[in-house]
Design an enzyme around this catalytic site. Sequence first.
Site, PDB file in Angstrom:
ATOM      1  N   PHE A   1       3.002  -5.207   2.899  1.00 55.65           N
ATOM      2  CA  PHE A   1       2.935  -6.134   4.031  1.00 55.65           C
ATOM      3  C   PHE A   1       3.842  -5.703   5.180  1.00 55.65           C
ATOM      4  CE2 PHE A   1       1.365  -8.929   0.662  1.00 55.65           C
ATOM      5  CZ  PHE A   1       0.248  -9.438   1.294  1.00 55.65           C
TER       6      PHE A   1
ATOM      7  N   VAL B   1       7.536   9.217  -2.147  1.00 54.72           N
ATOM      8  CA  VAL B   1       8.786   9.629  -1.483  1.00 54.72           C
ATOM      9  C   VAL B   1       9.882   9.670  -2.540  1.00 54.72           C
ATOM     10  CG1 VAL B   1      10.537   8.972   0.208  1.00 54.72           C
ATOM     11  CG2 VAL B   1       8.113   8.680   0.746  1.00 54.72           C
TER      12      VAL B   1
ATOM     13  N   GLU C   1       1.629 -19.426 -11.715  1.00 54.08           N
ATOM     14  CA  GLU C   1       0.188 -19.238 -11.485  1.00 54.08           C
ATOM     15  C   GLU C   1      -0.474 -18.537 -12.667  1.00 54.08           C
ATOM     16  OE1 GLU C   1       0.352 -17.408  -7.640  1.00 54.08           O
ATOM     17  OE2 GLU C   1       0.775 -15.416  -8.406  1.00 54.08           O
TER      18      GLU C   1
ATOM     19  N   ASP D   1      10.772  -6.668   1.029  1.00 59.39           N
ATOM     20  CA  ASP D   1      11.468  -6.980  -0.230  1.00 59.39           C
ATOM     21  C   ASP D   1      12.655  -6.062  -0.485  1.00 59.39           C
ATOM     22  OD1 ASP D   1       9.604  -8.919  -0.682  1.00 59.39           O
ATOM     23  OD2 ASP D   1       8.730  -8.016  -2.481  1.00 59.39           O
TER      24      ASP D   1
END
Length: 447
Positions: free
Chosen positions: A16, A83, A174, A303
């Site tokens: 994101f 990476v 969930e 994050d």
Amino acid sequence: MNRNKPHRIVVIGAGFGGLNAALSLAKLKDAVQVTVIDRKNHHTFQPLLYQVATAGLSPGEIAAPIRWILGGRSNVEVLMEEVSGVDPDRRVVQIASREVPYDYLIVAAGASHAYFGHDEWEPLAPGLKTIEDALEIRRRVLLAFELAERQAVETGQQTELNFVVVGGGPTGVELAGTLAEISHHVLAHEFRKIDPATTHIILLEGGPRVLPAYSEDLSQSAKEQLQQLGVDVRISTMVTGVESGAIRVGETRLLAAVVLWAAGVAASPLGKKLGAPVDRAGRVLVQPDLSLPGHPEVFVIGDLAALKDADGKMLPGVAPVAIQEGEFVARTIARELKGKPRKNFHYFDKGSLATIGRAAAVAQFGKIHISGFLAWLSWLFIHIFFLIGFRNRIIVLIQWAWSYFTYERGARLITGSTDLPGWSDSHISVASPESTRREDTSHRVAV
Ligand SMILES: Cc1cc2nc3c(=O)[nH]c(=O)nc-3n(C[C@H](O)[C@H](O)[C@H](O)COP(=O)(O)OP(=O)(O)OC[C@H]3O[C@@H](n4cnc5c(N)ncnc54)[C@H](O)[C@@H]3O)c2cc1C
């Protein structure tokens, strides 16, 4: 830096944060040349991973090729590479074959689940972060029912099925809620020897409440909605061990055909390699403009970054934070190229939503707290809106509407190995149909 050449901007990670940074930077046209490096060829819409893990959606419906998303931007190139390191002093990113130089670097490599120093638990209790994780969880869940049916055919007895989810955050909640729906409704009439509705779904949370990031009333509501779906919610319960086919809570051993891990966060190891201070989860302690201390040309976002808001609270690891940070960093670079000074990042919190299961969710928009069907509808439409690709939005909407009315889950495929950890070790107790719910105290004690 040669002023006539475009500025070289490398973005590590097309999640994101990285993707939104690249999309915004692409608008700077000839002023920049952007290289997006990701070890996967696809961007994953992680909020819907649990739907793949529980056979409601297929991988292609929640993921899209990075090359396709960025395809129309001529000043952006995509490299599918892992990476391995960054040298901020020499301004190069290390990949397997070579070094990629940069003028600006945006590190958006994200985070994964943490096993509190017990990495040996990972093969026994998979977490949910990637498409591969979701497919492995789907495989284990569906396989457990098949193996139980096979055992029932062979022995004439019904196997006791326990599914344990560790961690009462949004992912654990969930997963547990949807597993309950699968067991109690979706598969209810498809097996002849076992009754999937007797499956025991247990959600273990170490803290005093589920969804601790939400207000207390919504945590309580989430717990009640889970219980209504048939989930056995156990709070203040710390896992002390994970074994093949079982889980330990203190001195208690709980049999488990499937254990899923939804606890703990560990930032990408790339964070530590940047040479700046990190917090306990390995997140980089960034400056208020999201740059690396001592290296204003390096930004860490999403994050992987640790930054506090105006109230001194750590920004949560959620998609809107990563998206806003990606866009902010692109704006910062654009301003700097025009000779304008930097600003500090401020997160605009539009609210939080967590889904629990069929028609069950909680939503917190400032002082407005909603639970149940209305929260679930809001969750559904907001997530479909943010899903990448018009085709995927339409397909997911149709799939959801279909499974809401029919209780069908169309992606119930078992692919890969047919081994289930613990099953061949005979860890699964066999109970007669009448005693399915009874505690087998020689193996298992309630916690
Ligand atoms: C199961 C689940 C459910 C979630 N549900 C929600 C929700 O409902 N709402 C919400 O707001 N947030 C949710 N989140 C959190 C949200 O997805 C994250 O906050 C967000 O993805 C963070 O974005 P990011 O860009 O920092 O990292 P990510 O989106 O994780 O992207 C990191 C990218 O970096 C790449 N990468 C990592 N290391 C390397 C490397 N060494 N070399 C090359 N590439 C690398 C990865 O392949 C990945 O593409 C959920 C997360 C999970 C796991």
